[in-house]
Scaffold this motif. Structure first.
Motif, PDB file in Angstrom:
ATOM      1  N   CYS A 146      -5.924  -1.126  -2.030  1.00  0.00           N
ATOM      2  CA  CYS A 146      -5.556  -0.204  -2.765  1.00  0.00           C
ATOM      3  C   CYS A 146      -5.962  -0.733  -4.628  1.00  0.00           C
ATOM      4  N   HIS A 147      -6.321   0.193  -5.075  1.00  0.00           N
ATOM      5  CA  HIS A 147      -6.616  -0.236  -6.582  1.00  0.00           C
ATOM      6  C   HIS A 147      -5.724  -0.540  -7.343  1.00  0.00           C
ATOM      7  N   HIS A 148      -4.313  -0.078  -7.281  1.00  0.00           N
ATOM      8  CA  HIS A 148      -3.154   0.060  -7.980  1.00  0.00           C
ATOM      9  C   HIS A 148      -1.881  -0.798  -7.391  1.00  0.00           C
ATOM     10  N   PRO A 203     -11.471   1.378  -2.355  1.00  0.00           N
ATOM     11  CA  PRO A 203     -10.784   0.247  -2.579  1.00  0.00           C
ATOM     12  C   PRO A 203     -10.952  -0.750  -1.209  1.00  0.00           C
ATOM     13  N   CYS A 229     -10.945   6.534  -2.410  1.00  0.00           N
ATOM     14  CA  CYS A 229      -9.831   6.014  -1.660  1.00  0.00           C
ATOM     15  C   CYS A 229      -9.510   7.388  -0.461  1.00  0.00           C
ATOM     16  N   PHE A 236       0.428   8.129  -6.253  1.00  0.00           N
ATOM     17  CA  PHE A 236      -0.036   7.123  -7.626  1.00  0.00           C
ATOM     18  C   PHE A 236      -1.468   7.219  -7.770  1.00  0.00           C
ATOM     19  N   CYS A 288      -1.926  10.765  -2.055  1.00  0.00           N
ATOM     20  CA  CYS A 288      -1.248   9.501  -2.773  1.00  0.00           C
ATOM     21  C   CYS A 288      -0.519  10.044  -4.191  1.00  0.00           C
ATOM     22  N   PHE A 327      -7.220   7.849   1.144  1.00  0.00           N
ATOM     23  CA  PHE A 327      -5.693   8.417   1.165  1.00  0.00           C
ATOM     24  C   PHE A 327      -5.288   9.162  -0.333  1.00  0.00           C
ATOM     25  N   HIS A 328      -6.404   8.995  -1.138  1.00  0.00           N
ATOM     26  CA  HIS A 328      -5.897   9.576  -2.434  1.00  0.00           C
ATOM     27  C   HIS A 328      -5.519  11.113  -2.639  1.00  0.00           C
ATOM     28  N   CYS A 342      -9.559   6.211  -8.276  1.00  0.00           N
ATOM     29  CA  CYS A 342      -9.156   6.435  -6.577  1.00  0.00           C
ATOM     30  C   CYS A 342      -9.836   7.339  -6.073  1.00  0.00           C
ATOM     31  N   HIS A 359       0.774  -1.156   0.064  1.00  0.00           N
ATOM     32  CA  HIS A 359      -0.106   0.008  -0.072  1.00  0.00           C
ATOM     33  C   HIS A 359       0.854   1.101  -0.030  1.00  0.00           C
TER      34      HIS A 359
HETATM   35  S1  SF4 Z   1      -3.276   4.240  -5.635  1.00  0.00           S
HETATM   36 FE1  SF4 Z   1      -4.003   2.873  -4.050  1.00  0.00          FE
HETATM   37  S2  SF4 Z   1      -3.440   3.939  -2.094  1.00  0.00           S
HETATM   38 FE2  SF4 Z   1      -3.127   5.542  -3.810  1.00  0.00          FE
HETATM   39  S3  SF4 Z   1      -5.114   6.520  -4.173  1.00  0.00           S
HETATM   40 FE3  SF4 Z   1      -5.399   5.090  -5.150  1.00  0.00          FE
HETATM   41  S4  SF4 Z   1      -6.349   3.390  -4.208  1.00  0.00           S
HETATM   42 FE4  SF4 Z   1      -5.509   4.868  -2.738  1.00  0.00          FE
END
Ligand code: SF4
Ligand SMILES: Nc1ncnc2c1ncn2[C@@H]1O[C@H](COP(=O)(O)OP(=O)(O)OP(=O)(O)O)[C@@H](O)[C@H]1O
Ligand SMILES: [Mg+2]
Length: 335
Positions: free
Chosen positions: A324-326, A311, A293, A301, A299, A295-296, A306, A254
């Motif tokens: 986490c989607h990714h 997720p 998400c 990524f 984040c 955390f987006h 997101c 994550h």
């Molecule tokens: S990559 Fe993962 S942790 Fe980052 S925003 Fe997307 S789902 Fe959340």
């Protein structure tokens, strides 16, 4: 893990109402714990890490029934099968109270300064029916010895102890009723580094001696790594990654866990980064968590999905779950 869990938590939430105005109308909720699933197995240490305010202590207090869940279930295995804590019989409730104990971050605040150490440790024994003075004395002295103190310490009052010694008293009190699970909420965070190691060693020794399980909460991933069999990473009321400690450290999946890892002190000061430099912004307000998400906004990524889709925890490697989607497409760690 194939054995039955000692404790199982499903979709647990603990929300605090936000009240405003003369009529104290509820205008929203602080979603301190918001949909937590986890299991704690006999004899294991589950570490919980996450930033300040992510809900670790609220989760601890809810698990030990100091607070009522807003929704979700907590089940405990007292007589060979999992039973819901909310429907325990009075006898089983007493058993639950005995079996799950807590150690706090600041033992001084959790202890009555006017009670002697003897009375502090004897109190739970008395509450649970042990009245015989000789038996009480024997048990308190045994417990003091177990935690590396001496019977003579029983006469003293909390003010006469250092932080480390007082945490030993807190641990002795938690052990008094022969629990099966100890919830330790940042038990070493307030102590000097040299004393931290002593308390961690003590907890490790006691775990083997008394076949205990621990839920061990800390800010510091290094502390959790040292003591945990599995680690759960919490972000804004949710668990975003959970798995065996060695997997989480070798291959965090994550992005938030990776940020926590990267914030660990590097061996060379020039490579040292603070969490603030790695994570953009502060922890969002748990009263209005970000859509999709959580955390987006922080984040590096994040993509469109997101921002809209939450997720869910998915099993990736053996017993390693990530929300986490990714996470499958992130580059191997460390980058
Ligand atoms: S990559 Fe993962 S942790 Fe980052 S925003 Fe997307 S789902 Fe959340
Ligand atoms: N009794 C309460 N009433 C209202 N809000 C609360 C209450 N207890 C906790 N909160 C809020 O719930 C959120 C989670 O708090 P909690 O103390 O569980 O976090 P934590 O992860 O233990 O933080 P720390 O690492 O600083 O101890 C925070 O936003 C906090 O302000
Ligand atoms: Mg806390």
């Amino acid at each position: 893990m194939t054995a039955a869990p000692f404790l199982r938590v499903q979709n647990l939430t603990r929300w605090y109402p936000i009240r405003r105005g003369v009529l104290r109308r509820t205008v929203g909720h602080i979603k301190a714990v918001d949909g937590v699933n986890l299991e704690i197995y006999p004899g294991e240490t589950l570490g919980i890490v996450g930033e300040s305010g992510c809900g670790k202590s609220t989760l601890a207090r809810t698990l030990i029934a100091l607070e009522e869940p807003t929704s979700g279930s907590i089940e405990v295995q007292l007589n060979g099968t999992l039973e819901s804590v909310s429907t325990l019989t009075p006898d089983s409730w007493k058993d639950f109270r005995r079996s799950v104990q807590i150690v706090f971050q600041n033992p001084k605040e959790a202890m009555n300064p006017r009670m002697s150490v003897f009375d502090i440790i004897a109190e739970p024994l008395r509450i649970h029916g042990l009245r015989d003075v000789d038996e009480l004395r024997k048990r308190v002295y045994e417990l003091l010895t177990c935690v590396g103190l001496q019977p003579m310490h029983a006469r003293r009052f909390p003010d006469a102890f250092s932080g480390g010694q007082l945490q030993r008293v807190g641990i002795a009190r938690a052990l008094a009723l022969k629990p099966r699970l100890i919830i330790a909420d940042e038990p070493v965070s307030a102590l000097d580094v040299s004393v931290q190691a002593q308390i961690l060693n003590l907890l490790g020794k006691l775990k083997h001696e008394f076949s205990l399980s621990y839920l061990f909460i800390a800010h510091n991933l290094n502390v959790v790594k040292y003591i945990s069999d599995r680690i759960a990473v919490m972000y804004l009321g949710k668990i975003v990654e959970i798995g065996p400690a060695e997997h989480i450290f070798a291959q965090p999946r994550h992005p938030y866990t990776r940020s926590l890892m990267e914030a660990l002190p590097a061996t060379h000061p020039s490579r040292r980064k603070t969490m603030r430099t790695l994570l953009q912004g502060d922890l969002p307000d748990p009263a209005s968590p970000p859509q999709g998400c959580r955390f987006h906004p922080r984040c590096r990524f994040a993509t469109d999905i997101c921002r809209t889709s939450v997720p869910v925890l998915q099993k990736s490697l053996d017993a390693h779950w990530t929300a986490c989607h990714h996470s499958d497409t992130l580059s191997p760690y460390p980058v």
